[in-house]
Scaffold this motif. Structure first.
Motif, PDB file in Angstrom:
ATOM      1  N   LYS A 119       0.823  -1.209   0.000  1.00  9.80           N
ATOM      2  CA  LYS A 119       0.000   0.000   0.000  1.00  9.80           C
ATOM      3  C   LYS A 119       0.862   1.265   0.000  1.00  9.80           C
ATOM      4  N   LYS A 120       1.780   1.327  -0.961  1.00  8.37           N
ATOM      5  CA  LYS A 120       2.626   2.519  -1.097  1.00  8.37           C
ATOM      6  C   LYS A 120       1.729   3.700  -1.445  1.00  8.37           C
ATOM      7  N   GLU A 121       1.847   4.778  -0.668  1.00  7.49           N
ATOM      8  CA  GLU A 121       0.990   5.927  -0.936  1.00  7.49           C
ATOM      9  C   GLU A 121       1.662   7.226  -0.516  1.00  7.49           C
ATOM     10  N   TRP A 158       6.028   9.828   1.652  1.00  6.53           N
ATOM     11  CA  TRP A 158       5.355   8.596   1.249  1.00  6.53           C
ATOM     12  C   TRP A 158       5.337   7.620   2.421  1.00  6.53           C
ATOM     13  N   SER A 159       4.555   6.562   2.261  1.00  5.63           N
ATOM     14  CA  SER A 159       4.557   5.502   3.270  1.00  5.63           C
ATOM     15  C   SER A 159       4.294   4.159   2.613  1.00  5.63           C
ATOM     16  N   VAL A 160       4.738   3.117   3.300  1.00  9.27           N
ATOM     17  CA  VAL A 160       4.365   1.742   2.972  1.00  9.27           C
ATOM     18  C   VAL A 160       3.889   1.096   4.265  1.00  9.27           C
ATOM     19  N   ARG A 161       2.991   0.182   4.139  1.00  8.28           N
ATOM     20  CA  ARG A 161       2.415  -0.458   5.319  1.00  8.28           C
ATOM     21  C   ARG A 161       3.326  -1.535   5.879  1.00  8.28           C
ATOM     22  N   VAL A 162       3.366  -1.599   7.194  1.00 10.34           N
ATOM     23  CA  VAL A 162       3.988  -2.709   7.908  1.00 10.34           C
ATOM     24  C   VAL A 162       2.890  -3.745   8.153  1.00 10.34           C
ATOM     25  N   ASN A 163       1.756  -3.258   8.624  1.00  8.34           N
ATOM     26  CA  ASN A 163       0.544  -4.060   8.789  1.00  8.34           C
ATOM     27  C   ASN A 163      -0.637  -3.094   8.714  1.00  8.34           C
ATOM     28  N   ASP A 164      -1.816  -3.516   9.150  1.00  3.45           N
ATOM     29  CA  ASP A 164      -2.981  -2.636   9.073  1.00  3.45           C
ATOM     30  C   ASP A 164      -2.850  -1.400   9.963  1.00  3.45           C
ATOM     31  N   TYR A 198       0.419  -0.082  11.427  1.00  7.86           N
ATOM     32  CA  TYR A 198       1.675   0.655  11.351  1.00  7.86           C
ATOM     33  C   TYR A 198       2.140   0.852   9.915  1.00  7.86           C
ATOM     34  N   ARG A 199       2.829   1.998   9.711  1.00 10.01           N
ATOM     35  CA  ARG A 199       3.435   2.236   8.414  1.00 10.01           C
ATOM     36  C   ARG A 199       4.811   2.868   8.568  1.00 10.01           C
ATOM     37  N   ILE A 200       5.635   2.656   7.561  1.00  5.77           N
ATOM     38  CA  ILE A 200       6.954   3.257   7.487  1.00  5.77           C
ATOM     39  C   ILE A 200       6.802   4.526   6.655  1.00  5.77           C
ATOM     40  N   VAL A 212       8.379   5.300  11.996  1.00  3.93           N
ATOM     41  CA  VAL A 212       7.362   4.268  11.926  1.00  3.93           C
ATOM     42  C   VAL A 212       6.194   4.820  12.731  1.00  3.93           C
ATOM     43  N   SER A 213       5.038   4.908  12.098  1.00  6.27           N
ATOM     44  CA  SER A 213       3.907   5.540  12.775  1.00  6.27           C
ATOM     45  C   SER A 213       2.736   4.591  12.932  1.00  6.27           C
TER      46      SER A 213
END
Length: 91
Positions: free
Chosen positions: A43-45, A54-60, A62-64, A86-87
């Motif tokens: 889910k790169k967005e 930008w961010s990519v998902r770690v799971n539902d 958390y994202r990097i 990491v948020s």
């Protein structure tokens, strides 16, 4: 949190920290930003329309989050990103 396994396990839990490490290693394996998938589970967005954040998902949950300095290169050809944090997506 991205570099210290013990700290990450304490802050976000062992399972999520393991997934975080795996996701970071997967990102490192891509040569260019354009190779990072936009679909699930990544889910790169873009998260800020005015900046190259930008961010990519770690799971539902958390994202990097990272910033890209484009310069004169096309976005898909960028070879370096700077992970900022990491948020928790819901906080």
């Amino acid at each position: 949190i991205c570099t210290e396994e013990k700290y990450a396990s304490k802050e976000i839990g062992k399972d999520i920290s393991r997934t975080l490490r795996r996701r970071i290693n997967e990102i490192k394996a891509f040569r260019k930003f354009g190779e990072i998938p936009a679909g699930k589970p990544w889910k790169k967005e873009k998260i800020d329309k005015n900046e190259n954040r930008w961010s990519v998902r770690v799971n539902d949950k958390y994202r990097i989050e990272f910033t890209i300095e484009e310069g004169n290169a096309k976005l898909e050809d960028i070879e370096e990103i700077m992970i900022e944090r990491v948020s928790n997506h819901y906080e």
